[in-house]
Design a protein around this motif. Structure first.
Motif, PDB file in Angstrom:
ATOM      1  N   SER A 169       0.816  -1.217   0.000  1.00  0.00           N
ATOM      2  CA  SER A 169       0.000   0.000   0.000  1.00  0.00           C
ATOM      3  C   SER A 169       0.849   1.267   0.000  1.00  0.00           C
ATOM      4  CB  SER A 169      -0.923   0.011   1.214  1.00  0.00           C
ATOM      5  OG  SER A 169      -0.172   0.176   2.414  1.00  0.00           O
ATOM      6  N   VAL A 170       2.169   1.102   0.185  1.00  0.00           N
ATOM      7  CA  VAL A 170       3.055   2.263   0.352  1.00  0.00           C
ATOM      8  C   VAL A 170       3.578   2.736  -1.004  1.00  0.00           C
ATOM      9  CG1 VAL A 170       5.193   3.090   1.396  1.00  0.00           C
ATOM     10  CG2 VAL A 170       3.703   1.521   2.667  1.00  0.00           C
ATOM     11  N   ILE A 171       3.343   3.994  -1.302  1.00  0.00           N
ATOM     12  CA  ILE A 171       3.792   4.564  -2.577  1.00  0.00           C
ATOM     13  C   ILE A 171       5.182   5.167  -2.449  1.00  0.00           C
ATOM     14  CG2 ILE A 171       1.497   5.036  -3.500  1.00  0.00           C
ATOM     15  CD1 ILE A 171       1.737   7.871  -2.451  1.00  0.00           C
ATOM     16  N   ASN A 172       5.879   5.300  -3.588  1.00  0.00           N
ATOM     17  CA  ASN A 172       7.183   5.952  -3.608  1.00  0.00           C
ATOM     18  C   ASN A 172       7.001   7.423  -3.983  1.00  0.00           C
ATOM     19  OD1 ASN A 172       7.070   6.222  -6.500  1.00  0.00           O
ATOM     20  ND2 ASN A 172       7.763   4.092  -6.706  1.00  0.00           N
ATOM     21  N   PRO A 173       8.047   8.250  -3.877  1.00  0.00           N
ATOM     22  CA  PRO A 173       7.900   9.682  -4.152  1.00  0.00           C
ATOM     23  C   PRO A 173       7.376  10.005  -5.546  1.00  0.00           C
ATOM     24  CG  PRO A 173       9.937   9.283  -2.959  1.00  0.00           C
ATOM     25  CD  PRO A 173       9.375   7.936  -3.293  1.00  0.00           C
ATOM     26  N   LEU A 204      -2.849   5.966 -11.669  1.00  0.00           N
ATOM     27  CA  LEU A 204      -2.307   4.615 -11.560  1.00  0.00           C
ATOM     28  C   LEU A 204      -2.711   3.763 -12.763  1.00  0.00           C
ATOM     29  CD1 LEU A 204      -3.046   3.868  -7.778  1.00  0.00           C
ATOM     30  CD2 LEU A 204      -0.991   4.891  -8.795  1.00  0.00           C
ATOM     31  N   SER A 205      -1.903   2.753 -13.030  1.00  0.00           N
ATOM     32  CA  SER A 205      -2.246   1.788 -14.077  1.00  0.00           C
ATOM     33  C   SER A 205      -3.410   0.933 -13.581  1.00  0.00           C
ATOM     34  CB  SER A 205      -1.033   0.904 -14.386  1.00  0.00           C
ATOM     35  OG  SER A 205      -0.762   0.062 -13.269  1.00  0.00           O
ATOM     36  N   PRO A 206      -4.095   0.226 -14.490  1.00  0.00           N
ATOM     37  CA  PRO A 206      -5.200  -0.644 -14.050  1.00  0.00           C
ATOM     38  C   PRO A 206      -4.767  -1.661 -12.999  1.00  0.00           C
ATOM     39  CG  PRO A 206      -5.268  -0.358 -16.423  1.00  0.00           C
ATOM     40  CD  PRO A 206      -3.996   0.281 -15.961  1.00  0.00           C
ATOM     41  N   GLU A 207      -3.549  -2.207 -13.155  1.00  0.00           N
ATOM     42  CA  GLU A 207      -3.052  -3.183 -12.178  1.00  0.00           C
ATOM     43  C   GLU A 207      -2.811  -2.517 -10.833  1.00  0.00           C
ATOM     44  OE1 GLU A 207      -1.777  -2.677 -15.178  1.00  0.00           O
ATOM     45  OE2 GLU A 207      -2.513  -4.481 -16.204  1.00  0.00           O
ATOM     46  N   GLU A 208      -2.213  -1.319 -10.846  1.00  0.00           N
ATOM     47  CA  GLU A 208      -1.960  -0.599  -9.591  1.00  0.00           C
ATOM     48  C   GLU A 208      -3.268  -0.171  -8.923  1.00  0.00           C
ATOM     49  OE1 GLU A 208       2.358   1.534 -10.567  1.00  0.00           O
ATOM     50  OE2 GLU A 208       0.484   2.487 -11.208  1.00  0.00           O
ATOM     51  N   TYR A 209      -4.228   0.258  -9.750  1.00  0.00           N
ATOM     52  CA  TYR A 209      -5.511   0.689  -9.198  1.00  0.00           C
ATOM     53  C   TYR A 209      -6.238  -0.461  -8.502  1.00  0.00           C
ATOM     54  CZ  TYR A 209     -10.224   2.598  -8.917  1.00  0.00           C
ATOM     55  OH  TYR A 209     -11.455   3.023  -8.448  1.00  0.00           O
ATOM     56  N   LEU A 258      -2.315  -0.398  -3.387  1.00  0.00           N
ATOM     57  CA  LEU A 258      -1.451   0.777  -3.450  1.00  0.00           C
ATOM     58  C   LEU A 258      -2.220   2.070  -3.172  1.00  0.00           C
ATOM     59  CD1 LEU A 258       1.464   1.722  -4.161  1.00  0.00           C
ATOM     60  CD2 LEU A 258       0.660   2.048  -6.508  1.00  0.00           C
ATOM     61  N   ALA A 259      -1.878   2.736  -2.073  1.00  0.00           N
ATOM     62  CA  ALA A 259      -2.491   4.025  -1.714  1.00  0.00           C
ATOM     63  C   ALA A 259      -4.012   3.987  -1.814  1.00  0.00           C
ATOM     64  CB  ALA A 259      -1.921   5.146  -2.581  1.00  0.00           C
ATOM     65  N   ARG A 260      -4.618   2.890  -1.375  1.00  0.00           N
ATOM     66  CA  ARG A 260      -6.067   2.736  -1.530  1.00  0.00           C
ATOM     67  C   ARG A 260      -6.845   3.762  -0.706  1.00  0.00           C
ATOM     68  NH1 ARG A 260      -7.828  -3.261  -1.242  1.00  0.00           N
ATOM     69  NH2 ARG A 260      -7.005  -3.152  -3.367  1.00  0.00           N
ATOM     70  N   ARG A 261      -6.292   4.147   0.445  1.00  0.00           N
ATOM     71  CA  ARG A 261      -6.970   5.115   1.320  1.00  0.00           C
ATOM     72  C   ARG A 261      -6.095   6.353   1.483  1.00  0.00           C
ATOM     73  NH1 ARG A 261      -6.888   2.542   6.751  1.00  0.00           N
ATOM     74  NH2 ARG A 261      -4.741   2.293   6.052  1.00  0.00           N
ATOM     75  N   PRO A 262      -6.677   7.511   1.714  1.00  0.00           N
ATOM     76  CA  PRO A 262      -5.850   8.685   2.010  1.00  0.00           C
ATOM     77  C   PRO A 262      -4.891   8.451   3.174  1.00  0.00           C
ATOM     78  CG  PRO A 262      -8.100   9.370   1.562  1.00  0.00           C
ATOM     79  CD  PRO A 262      -8.109   7.874   1.606  1.00  0.00           C
ATOM     80  N   TYR A 263      -5.309   7.626   4.159  1.00  0.00           N
ATOM     81  CA  TYR A 263      -4.446   7.363   5.317  1.00  0.00           C
ATOM     82  C   TYR A 263      -3.143   6.678   4.902  1.00  0.00           C
ATOM     83  CZ  TYR A 263      -3.743   6.848  10.368  1.00  0.00           C
ATOM     84  OH  TYR A 263      -3.273   6.978  11.650  1.00  0.00           O
ATOM     85  N   ASP A 264      -3.146   5.986   3.750  1.00  0.00           N
ATOM     86  CA  ASP A 264      -1.930   5.325   3.287  1.00  0.00           C
ATOM     87  C   ASP A 264      -0.831   6.324   2.950  1.00  0.00           C
ATOM     88  OD1 ASP A 264      -2.931   2.725   3.567  1.00  0.00           O
ATOM     89  OD2 ASP A 264      -3.897   2.792   1.594  1.00  0.00           O
ATOM     90  N   LEU A 265      -1.192   7.578   2.732  1.00  0.00           N
ATOM     91  CA  LEU A 265      -0.170   8.611   2.507  1.00  0.00           C
ATOM     92  C   LEU A 265       0.648   8.836   3.782  1.00  0.00           C
ATOM     93  CD1 LEU A 265      -2.274  11.185   0.454  1.00  0.00           C
ATOM     94  CD2 LEU A 265      -0.462   9.677  -0.413  1.00  0.00           C
TER      95      LEU A 265
END
Length: 463
Positions: free
Chosen positions: A237-241, A385-390, A394-401
């Motif tokens: 769920s963690v995104i990179n910069p 995001l790409s369809p696979e990433e969506y 990955l970053a599914r919730r705002p809290y994941d930021l």
């Protein structure tokens, strides 16, 4: 004596096999009054039915009020029905509980109440009874405002509630716990919900002991399999910069709310604020230097979680609270990266501040709504995001930021003690939560093991 009878009939246990859950219901009759008690396990139903049959065979008197042998409820303690007791517990907790905790107590008790009803035919659907309990009966502020229909439903629940003293029998206490930790479809609730509801019930029973309605708290004595749960962040769920900046740009392009909300999401990612802390951020809480490439600082003093206007003292959607894990009035400093400083300075220059000096607000100038936040973020994920990433976590919730921010700090080598201070967590919770997000630790460990094994091999070769 009135309200007792020796005319008792115990019927065969009824088995209902649903698609997901099997229910075993013990049915019996005292005089002309029918009773029933559902159980999740056949052994529990058989034990309870056997006790009823044994008491009837020995000629014991049965109560017409509870349907149980009089001896089961024989006590020197005062008597009170379950609904009246639950209302008194809610009222006792109301003043000091947060709005979200008030709602949580009401939800747990509304589920538990179904185990404390006698076998009388209900005047409406289970859903309507549950809503009446959760929304009105177990809400101190709203109870007297309910409609005539709801008032009638609550009166029926009060009349047909079993006495609290009946919980002194393990079978009844077990039924109460099972009801409070089950979903509406009968399946076990999520692990975190089950744990929370068990704690709420145990606290309620402690209050019953304090009121001398029970001699001891029955909940701790029940054997209960603790649901497995994890508090660790899923590293997927963690995104990179780079992904973060693409998502922020996808927010900014959405009209009309995007330009207003992009800095809000930037604060979650670059400073690790919780959403309720960011919503409460005010201009006076920030130091934003105008020199380029210079760090700023936030000093947080409160948060406004979205609890629902029916649960807050103010009647507003958001509850004014102190910081999480902090004594009332204690603040917390948080660093503000140069990139975030520039974003916020541009935001204030373009839009100014909203209600009460808040930095972030809706298009109409009102306090930022959770529904707006989630809608904008969901659309940004589709755009960036790409369809696979969506389809992934990955970053599914705002809290994941926030998770991405704290993971970045830890992987950058910042001391866990410092990160915990900025994040408003303990070091223990921080390391437990982000254990799977510390990139490269496994490679370092394996390299060290290889070095040791290699040294041993070299020494043996030399011999």
């Amino acid at each position: 004596m009135k309200d007792i009878t020796y005319d008792v009939r115990v019927y065969k246990t009824e088995v209902y096999k649903g698609k997901k859950v099997t229910t075993y219901t013990v049915r019996w009759k005292t005089a002309d009054k029918p009773w029933k008690r559902p159980f999740r396990r056949a052994a529990q139903a058989d034990t309870f039915r056997g006790k009823l049959q044994g008491a009837a065979s020995e000629g014991e008197a049965f109560s017409l009020l509870t349907g149980e042998p009089v001896s089961w409820g024989r006590t020197d303690s005062p008597q009170m029905g379950w609904y009246d007791f639950a209302v008194s517990y809610v009222d006792m907790k109301w003043k000091d509980a947060s709005a979200k905790h008030r709602a949580g107590i009401a939800y747990a008790l509304s589920l538990a109440t179904f185990a404390m009803l006698n076998g009388a035919t209900r005047p409406c659907s289970d859903q309507e009874v549950r809503t009446a309990l959760r929304r009105w009966g177990f809400n101190t502020r709203e109870r007297k405002k309910c409609s005539e229909r709801v008032s009638g439903t609550l009166a029926w629940v009060a009349r047909n509630s079993l006495p609290v003293s009946s919980l002194s029998t393990p079978a009844m206490a077990r039924a109460l716990l099972d009801a409070a930790t089950s979903r509406l479809d009968g399946k076990r609730a999520a692990a975190s919900t089950s744990r929370k509801h068990r704690v709420i019930l145990s606290n309620a029973m402690a209050h019953a002991v304090e009121m001398k309605l029970l001699s001891k708290n029955p909940i701790p004595d029940l054997k209960w399999k603790v649901p497995k749960t994890t508090s660790q962040v899923d590293r997927r769920s963690v995104i990179n910069p780079e992904q973060a900046r693409k998502l922020l740009e996808a927010v900014r392009t959405q009209k009309p709310s995007g330009p207003l909300l992009m800095p809000f999401f930037a604060v979650l990612y670059f400073a690790g604020l919780r959403p309720e802390e960011a919503v409460n951020l005010r201009k006076d809480d920030m130091i934003l230097p105008d020199a380029p490439d210079t760090w700023g600082e936030f000093y947080l003093t409160g948060a406004t979680p979205d609890a629902g206007k029916e649960w807050t003292d103010s009647g507003q959607q958001r509850d004014e609270r102190g910081l999480k894990h902090r004594p009332e009035g204690e603040g917390r400093p948080v660093p503000c990266a140069p990139e975030l400083v520039a974003i916020l300075r541009d935001h204030l220059k373009s839009f100014g501040t909203g209600p009460d000096g808040r930095v972030f607000f809706g298009v109409e100038g009102k306090v930022l709504a959770t529904s707006t936040i989630n809608r904008i973020w969901g659309k940004a994920r589709q755009l960036a995001l790409s369809p696979e990433e969506y389809a992934s976590p990955l970053a599914r919730r705002p809290y994941d930021l926030r998770h991405a921010c704290l993971s970045t700090w830890l992987n950058a080598g910042v001391s866990p003690k410092q990160v915990a201070e900025w994040a408003g967590n303990s070091v223990e919770v921080l390391l437990r939560t982000y254990a799977k997000c510390l990139v490269g630790q496994d490679e370092i460990s394996m390299r060290r093991i290889s070095e040791v094994l290699g040294q041993g091999h070299s020494a043996q070769s030399a011999i």
